[in-house]
Design an enzyme around this catalytic site. Structure first.
Site, short mmCIF file in Angstrom:
data_model
loop_
_atom_site.label_atom_id
_atom_site.label_comp_id
_atom_site.label_asym_id
_atom_site.label_seq_id
_atom_site.Cartn_x
_atom_site.Cartn_y
_atom_site.Cartn_z
N ARG A 64 0.69 -1.06 -0.15
CA ARG A 64 -0.06 0.06 0.13
C ARG A 64 0.92 1.13 -0.01
NH1 ARG A 64 -5.30 -0.85 3.78
NH2 ARG A 64 -5.99 -2.82 2.79
N ASP A 165 -15.41 9.73 8.29
CA ASP A 165 -14.34 8.69 8.15
C ASP A 165 -12.99 9.45 8.15
OD1 ASP A 165 -14.65 5.72 7.05
OD2 ASP A 165 -12.65 6.73 6.44
#
Length: 306
Positions: A64, A165
């Protein structure tokens, strides 16, 4: 997670001499991530977002964050992490956090919660307010809004779902309110017709949330570890599902205590299927399957971004 190794013993030996503390996965890896680098990543994401990365997450961290290193034309994780630490206000921190955030979600996930939500809001006088504390790419807050529409009828447009979020990339997708048709196909036909528009042309193969539903949802960036939350309560319910599993017990308890004043005295807290708050905080008591209510309703006080 098993690390794939496709290098010869000679290559392993050479790598060990050149970089004695390097984590080597295969000859195809073009970036250097040492044991020390991995520990720094674990420390930084914990401090920044409260996320606890287990030892077996090395592969995930490499894959990632590798995109970020290549974007900045770096070959060593050491250099990338040094840049982060030297520039605490850099926007790269946002990308670093986004990369390490897991966004697993679906429409009407954990379906058993929604009939209870419907029963609860049907008794509310006035506009309903729900906080979805892990909005991700939008499926959960939109599902809540759909349930409110079904339950409240003409009262629904006055109700609001606040979806928050930490991941700004996920929130950007949520704001688009467009999803692959196969993801929407899992819903029953009545809901598909009532709440979605089928895309055409460039949007072929996609479905868009109907404007009257998306208008009920307000999306904001929020870090649950931040000293102040940019939202105002109280809420009739808080959905914080499959989030606490990424935090340690101390962080979980602190967040649960902070939820208290954001809930109405009779408000409900919805948790994920693998989360149990009973042994973490005395502030909540179990009411149903992974659904909690305030243990001391009198402790709930209307907050303002507390």
């Amino acid at each position: 997670m098993t690390i794939h190794r496709s290098i010869t013993e000679n290559a392993i030996a050479k790598s060990s001499v050149d970089r004695p503390d390097a984590w080597v996965g295969s000859l195809e890896r073009d970036l250097v991530m040492t044991d020390a680098d991995f520990e720094r990543v674990r420390k930084l994401i914990y401090e920044r977002a409260g996320i606890v990365l287990a030892e077996h997450k090395r592969e995930m961290v490499y894959s990632r964050l590798a995109r970020r290193l290549r974007l900045h034309k770096l070959t060593r994780f050491t250099d990338y992490l040094a840049r982060l630490e030297q520039h605490p206000d850099s926007r790269e921190w946002e990308s670093f956090t986004n990369a390490l955030t897991t966004n697993l979600t679906a429409f009407f996930r954990e379906m058993h919660h929604f009939p209870l939500l419907a029963e609860h809001v049907s008794r509310v006088n006035g506009p309903v307010r729900i906080w979805c504390a892990a909005a991700s790419t939008g499926e959960e807050p939109y599902s809540i809004a759909m349930q409110l529409s079904e339950t409240l009828g003409s009262r629904a447009p006055d109700s609001r779902v606040v979806g928050t979020d930490i991941d700004t990339d996920a929130l950007a997708k949520a704001r688009e309110a467009v999803y692959p048709i196969d993801q929407v196909a899992k819903l029953d036909e009545a809901r598909r017709k009532r709440f979605f528009l089928r895309g055409s042309g460039p949007r072929s193969g996609q479905a868009m949330i109907r404007p009257e539903i998306s208008a009920m949802v307000e999306l904001k960036q929020l870090n649950l570890l931040a000293s102040k939350w940019p939202i105002e309560g109280p809420f009739d319910a808080i959905f914080c599902r499959n989030v606490m599993i990424y935090f340690d017990k101390t962080t979980q308890a602190r967040i649960l205590e902070r939820f208290v004043p954001f809930l109405k005295p009779d408000g409900l807290l919805f948790a994920g299927h693998s989360e149990n708050f009973s042994f973490i905080s005395q502030a909540f008591r179990l009411r149903g399957q992974t659904v909690y209510e305030l243990a001391n309703p009198a402790s709930s006080q209307p907050p303002s971004g507390r």
